[in-house]
Motif scaffolding. Structure first.
Motif, PDB file in Angstrom:
ATOM      1  N   LYS A  52       2.967   3.833  -6.267  1.00 10.84           N
ATOM      2  CA  LYS A  52       2.879   2.713  -5.328  1.00 10.84           C
ATOM      3  C   LYS A  52       2.510   3.247  -3.955  1.00 10.84           C
ATOM      4  O   LYS A  52       3.235   4.081  -3.408  1.00 10.84           O
ATOM      5  CB  LYS A  52       4.210   1.962  -5.253  1.00 10.84           C
ATOM      6  CG  LYS A  52       4.607   1.329  -6.568  1.00 10.84           C
ATOM      7  CD  LYS A  52       5.869   0.519  -6.438  1.00 10.84           C
ATOM      8  CE  LYS A  52       6.218  -0.109  -7.788  1.00 10.84           C
ATOM      9  NZ  LYS A  52       7.358  -1.028  -7.709  1.00 10.84           N
TER      10      LYS A  52
ATOM     11  N   LEU B  66       2.636   2.113  -0.684  1.00 11.00           N
ATOM     12  CA  LEU B  66       3.316   0.952  -0.124  1.00 11.00           C
ATOM     13  C   LEU B  66       4.037   1.276   1.170  1.00 11.00           C
ATOM     14  O   LEU B  66       3.845   0.618   2.191  1.00 11.00           O
ATOM     15  CB  LEU B  66       4.323   0.479  -1.195  1.00 11.00           C
ATOM     16  CG  LEU B  66       5.247  -0.652  -0.877  1.00 11.00           C
ATOM     17  CD1 LEU B  66       4.441  -1.905  -0.642  1.00 11.00           C
ATOM     18  CD2 LEU B  66       6.210  -0.861  -2.039  1.00 11.00           C
TER      19      LEU B  66
ATOM     20  N   GLU C  33      -0.380   2.175  -9.410  1.00 14.72           N
ATOM     21  CA  GLU C  33      -0.124   0.877 -10.037  1.00 14.72           C
ATOM     22  C   GLU C  33      -0.106  -0.261  -9.022  1.00 14.72           C
ATOM     23  O   GLU C  33      -0.196  -1.425  -9.379  1.00 14.72           O
ATOM     24  CB  GLU C  33       1.233   0.913 -10.760  1.00 14.72           C
ATOM     25  CG  GLU C  33       1.264   1.893 -11.915  1.00 14.72           C
ATOM     26  CD  GLU C  33       2.649   2.031 -12.511  1.00 14.72           C
ATOM     27  OE1 GLU C  33       3.585   1.383 -12.021  1.00 14.72           O
ATOM     28  OE2 GLU C  33       2.787   2.809 -13.472  1.00 14.72           O
ATOM     29  N   TYR C  34       0.059   0.092  -7.748  1.00 15.32           N
ATOM     30  CA  TYR C  34       0.204  -0.942  -6.738  1.00 15.32           C
ATOM     31  C   TYR C  34      -0.211  -0.390  -5.392  1.00 15.32           C
ATOM     32  O   TYR C  34       0.078   0.766  -5.089  1.00 15.32           O
ATOM     33  CB  TYR C  34       1.673  -1.399  -6.675  1.00 15.32           C
ATOM     34  CG  TYR C  34       1.919  -2.400  -5.590  1.00 15.32           C
ATOM     35  CD1 TYR C  34       1.725  -3.757  -5.823  1.00 15.32           C
ATOM     36  CD2 TYR C  34       2.303  -1.985  -4.332  1.00 15.32           C
ATOM     37  CE1 TYR C  34       1.911  -4.675  -4.813  1.00 15.32           C
ATOM     38  CE2 TYR C  34       2.492  -2.899  -3.314  1.00 15.32           C
ATOM     39  CZ  TYR C  34       2.301  -4.247  -3.566  1.00 15.32           C
ATOM     40  OH  TYR C  34       2.480  -5.147  -2.566  1.00 15.32           O
ATOM     41  N   LEU C  35      -0.902  -1.194  -4.602  1.00 17.31           N
ATOM     42  CA  LEU C  35      -1.132  -0.800  -3.210  1.00 17.31           C
ATOM     43  C   LEU C  35      -1.055  -2.020  -2.305  1.00 17.31           C
ATOM     44  O   LEU C  35      -1.275  -3.145  -2.736  1.00 17.31           O
ATOM     45  CB  LEU C  35      -2.433  -0.027  -3.026  1.00 17.31           C
ATOM     46  CG  LEU C  35      -3.778  -0.561  -3.493  1.00 17.31           C
ATOM     47  CD1 LEU C  35      -4.242  -1.710  -2.618  1.00 17.31           C
ATOM     48  CD2 LEU C  35      -4.812   0.559  -3.426  1.00 17.31           C
ATOM     49  N   SER C  36      -0.713  -1.776  -1.051  1.00 20.68           N
ATOM     50  CA  SER C  36      -0.549  -2.862  -0.090  1.00 20.68           C
ATOM     51  C   SER C  36      -1.811  -2.984   0.764  1.00 20.68           C
ATOM     52  O   SER C  36      -2.700  -2.124   0.723  1.00 20.68           O
ATOM     53  CB  SER C  36       0.641  -2.569   0.813  1.00 20.68           C
ATOM     54  OG  SER C  36       0.353  -1.422   1.592  1.00 20.68           O
ATOM     55  N   SER C  37      -1.855  -4.039   1.586  1.00 24.38           N
ATOM     56  CA  SER C  37      -3.000  -4.210   2.484  1.00 24.38           C
ATOM     57  C   SER C  37      -3.048  -3.079   3.512  1.00 24.38           C
ATOM     58  O   SER C  37      -4.126  -2.714   3.976  1.00 24.38           O
ATOM     59  CB  SER C  37      -2.957  -5.573   3.175  1.00 24.38           C
ATOM     60  OG  SER C  37      -1.844  -5.673   4.020  1.00 24.38           O
TER      61      SER C  37
ATOM     62  N   GLU D 112      -5.972  -4.800 -11.965  1.00 24.70           N
ATOM     63  CA  GLU D 112      -5.296  -5.634 -10.950  1.00 24.70           C
ATOM     64  C   GLU D 112      -5.666  -5.183  -9.538  1.00 24.70           C
ATOM     65  O   GLU D 112      -5.853  -6.002  -8.635  1.00 24.70           O
ATOM     66  CB  GLU D 112      -3.767  -5.556 -11.100  1.00 24.70           C
ATOM     67  CG  GLU D 112      -3.214  -6.194 -12.358  1.00 24.70           C
ATOM     68  CD  GLU D 112      -3.075  -5.197 -13.490  1.00 24.70           C
ATOM     69  OE1 GLU D 112      -3.618  -4.069 -13.383  1.00 24.70           O
ATOM     70  OE2 GLU D 112      -2.413  -5.534 -14.485  1.00 24.70           O
ATOM     71  N   ILE D 113      -5.761  -3.872  -9.356  1.00 23.98           N
ATOM     72  CA  ILE D 113      -6.087  -3.348  -8.027  1.00 23.98           C
ATOM     73  C   ILE D 113      -7.572  -3.574  -7.723  1.00 23.98           C
ATOM     74  O   ILE D 113      -7.948  -3.898  -6.593  1.00 23.98           O
ATOM     75  CB  ILE D 113      -5.700  -1.861  -7.911  1.00 23.98           C
ATOM     76  CG1 ILE D 113      -4.176  -1.723  -8.051  1.00 23.98           C
ATOM     77  CG2 ILE D 113      -6.170  -1.271  -6.592  1.00 23.98           C
ATOM     78  CD1 ILE D 113      -3.669  -0.309  -8.003  1.00 23.98           C
TER      79      ILE D 113
ATOM     80  N   VAL E 172      -8.074  -6.783  -6.168  1.00 25.38           N
ATOM     81  CA  VAL E 172      -7.787  -6.789  -4.721  1.00 25.38           C
ATOM     82  C   VAL E 172      -9.048  -6.405  -3.941  1.00 25.38           C
ATOM     83  O   VAL E 172      -9.392  -7.040  -2.933  1.00 25.38           O
ATOM     84  CB  VAL E 172      -6.626  -5.826  -4.389  1.00 25.38           C
ATOM     85  CG1 VAL E 172      -6.474  -5.647  -2.879  1.00 25.38           C
ATOM     86  CG2 VAL E 172      -5.327  -6.318  -5.001  1.00 25.38           C
TER      87      VAL E 172
END
Lengths: 147, 119
Positions: free
Chosen positions: B24, B26, B58-62, B90-91, B94
């Motif tokens: 992540k 994040l 698996e996940y990243l923020s703005s 999913e990414i 974005v």
């Protein structure tokens, strides 16, 4: 906190410090899994909730230790509802420039609200602009794609 | 030889492959640290062809997107090239929603990124 049948509900106040969302996000992700939400929706809800809480802490309360962020989460098998309120002066979400305009594509910030709006079914700010309500309806198409 | 906490660095010919370690991207401090480590490759080590491998992510923020934009600008400022690869669907969505797929060179996997950068 409710059961799977009744849905899950959690309400809390977070301190205005970076990383304060960690535990509630872990709990939210656990509940999404418990209620059978597909991976693509979990990603979307995770992103929207994280952006909303970070905005409230950093831009709303400006990391002021005397202020808190009020978070309310509800998760059922068909609907997720998240409210995030800060104690800042608020802002006008319409004032955020469109980050997809050609001339703004390489500007490093200003994408959080746009992503929240894109990934959730409903996103509304109060008139002051310091409380956001987000909802995600279960999408049968996402379930079908996950099978 | 510098030690990295947020990235694993390897060489494929003239191309430097940078695997992002975190699942992540994040936490603000982690984003800054990752950015500093990659910036070091560009500015201190003089690397000019970087393939950023997102296979662990698996996940990243703005905020992470913002850091990538800053790194891409730095690289272009040095007449270098940056490719992103192995991004999960999913990414990738974005990047498409924000139209950042127009800003970044996005490749399917490391092999494709290396081939493009080595061309």
């Amino acid at each position: 906190m409710g059961t799977k049948t009744n849905g899950w509900h959690k309400e809390l106040h977070l301190p205005s410090e970076r990383g304060a969302s960690r535990h509630i996000m872990e709990e939210l992700l656990d509940q999404l899994a418990t209620h059978g939400w597909p991976q693509s929706d979990v990603f979307a809800i995770h992103l929207a909730a994280e952006e909303a809480i970070t905005n409230a802490i950093v831009h709303g309360n400006k990391l002021d230790e005397s202020k808190t962020v009020h978070v309310v989460c509800r998760v059922s098998s068909q609907m997720v509802r998240i409210e995030v309120a800060d104690q800042g002066p608020g802002f006008d979400p319409k004032s955020i420039p469109d980050c997809t305009l050609e001339e703004r594509l390489d500007v490093p910030n200003g994408r959080g609200v746009m992503l929240m709006r894109s990934f959730m079914t409903r996103l509304e700010y109060n008139t002051t602009g310091n409380r956001v309500l987000m909802e995600k309806q279960r999408d049968p198409a996402a379930d079908a794609a996950a099978e | 030889m510098s030690t990295h906490r947020r990235i694993d660095v390897s060489a494929r010919g003239p191309v430097t492959v940078v695997q992002i370690v975190d699942k992540k991207i994040l936490d603000e401090s982690a984003i800054q640290e990752m950015g500093s480590e990659i910036l070091g490759l560009i500015e201190q080590d003089g690397r000019r062809s970087l393939a950023l491998d997102f296979s662990h992510v698996e996940y990243l923020s703005s905020a992470a997107l913002g850091k990538l934009i800053t790194l891409d600008r730095k690289m272009k400022g040095h007449q270098g090239r940056l490719s992103l690869c192995s991004i999960r669907p999913e990414i990738l969505e974005v990047f498409k929603i924000t139209k950042l797929n127009k800003v970044f060179d996005i490749r399917k996997d490391v092999a494709e990124a290396v081939a493009a950068l080595d061309a």
